[in-house]
Design a protein around this motif. Structure first.
Motif, PDB file in Angstrom:
ATOM      1  N   ARG A   1      -4.847  13.715   3.205  1.00 12.22           N
ATOM      2  CA  ARG A   1      -5.957  14.890   3.114  1.00 12.22           C
ATOM      3  C   ARG A   1      -6.019  15.778   4.142  1.00 12.22           C
ATOM      4  N   ASP A   2      -5.762  15.190   5.381  1.00 11.20           N
ATOM      5  CA  ASP A   2      -6.068  16.149   6.477  1.00 11.20           C
ATOM      6  C   ASP A   2      -4.815  17.093   6.649  1.00 11.20           C
TER       7      ASP A   2
ATOM      8  N   ARG B   1       0.860  -1.195   0.006  1.00 10.12           N
ATOM      9  CA  ARG B   1       0.038   0.045  -0.069  1.00 10.12           C
ATOM     10  C   ARG B   1       0.704   1.286  -0.106  1.00 10.12           C
TER      11      ARG B   1
ATOM     12  N   LYS C   1      -6.715   9.491   4.263  1.00  8.11           N
ATOM     13  CA  LYS C   1      -7.421  10.564   4.799  1.00  8.11           C
ATOM     14  C   LYS C   1      -6.324  11.252   5.738  1.00  8.11           C
TER      15      LYS C   1
ATOM     16  N   ASN D   1      -8.490  18.434   0.687  1.00 10.88           N
ATOM     17  CA  ASN D   1      -9.225  17.721  -0.107  1.00 10.88           C
ATOM     18  C   ASN D   1      -8.722  18.302  -1.511  1.00 10.88           C
TER      19      ASN D   1
ATOM     20  N   GLN E   1     -13.404   1.338  -1.332  1.00 10.52           N
ATOM     21  CA  GLN E   1     -13.371   2.497  -0.598  1.00 10.52           C
ATOM     22  C   GLN E   1     -12.473   2.796   0.633  1.00 10.52           C
ATOM     23  N   GLY E   2     -11.470   1.643   0.708  1.00  9.80           N
ATOM     24  CA  GLY E   2     -10.447   1.701   2.084  1.00  9.80           C
ATOM     25  C   GLY E   2      -9.496   2.623   1.371  1.00  9.80           C
ATOM     26  N   CYS E   3      -9.475   3.184   0.132  1.00  3.76           N
ATOM     27  CA  CYS E   3      -8.491   3.968  -0.301  1.00  3.76           C
ATOM     28  C   CYS E   3      -8.503   5.417   0.146  1.00  3.76           C
ATOM     29  N   PHE E   4     -10.113   5.690   0.509  1.00  5.65           N
ATOM     30  CA  PHE E   4     -10.475   6.834   1.164  1.00  5.65           C
ATOM     31  C   PHE E   4      -9.829   6.918   2.467  1.00  5.65           C
ATOM     32  N   ASP E   5     -10.102   6.068   3.245  1.00  6.83           N
ATOM     33  CA  ASP E   5      -9.567   5.870   4.665  1.00  6.83           C
ATOM     34  C   ASP E   5      -7.872   5.792   4.599  1.00  6.83           C
ATOM     35  N   PHE E   6      -7.471   5.011   3.819  1.00  2.06           N
ATOM     36  CA  PHE E   6      -5.950   5.132   3.817  1.00  2.06           C
ATOM     37  C   PHE E   6      -5.388   6.449   3.487  1.00  2.06           C
TER      38      PHE E   6
END
Length: 65
Positions: free
Chosen positions: A35-36, A3, A32, A40, A25-30
């Motif tokens: 992005r923080d 990853r 995050k 975004n 959708q785990g890519c969004f969590d990974f």
């Protein structure tokens, strides 16, 4: 596949990131935490891996064996 997040900063200062090795959708969590830090993206493109699930991938591997 490991990853990872690939970050590209263009000459005009815009940034993009690409997530590899994460399905669904785990890519969004990974991504995050990134992005923080940077905010975004204005545009979001999803790759084919986004529509896959870990279960479907395992089943395909078993069928090919």
């Amino acid at each position: 596949m490991a990853r990872e997040i690939k970050v590209t900063i263009r000459q005009d200062g815009t940034m993009m990131h690409e997530v590899n090795g994460v399905l669904g959708q785990g890519c969004f969590d990974f991504a995050k935490p990134l992005r923080d830090l940077i905010g975004n993206s204005e545009n979001r493109l999803v790759k084919a891996e986004f529509w896959q699930t870990e279960k479907a991938t395992l089943e395909n591997r078993e069928d090919q064996a």
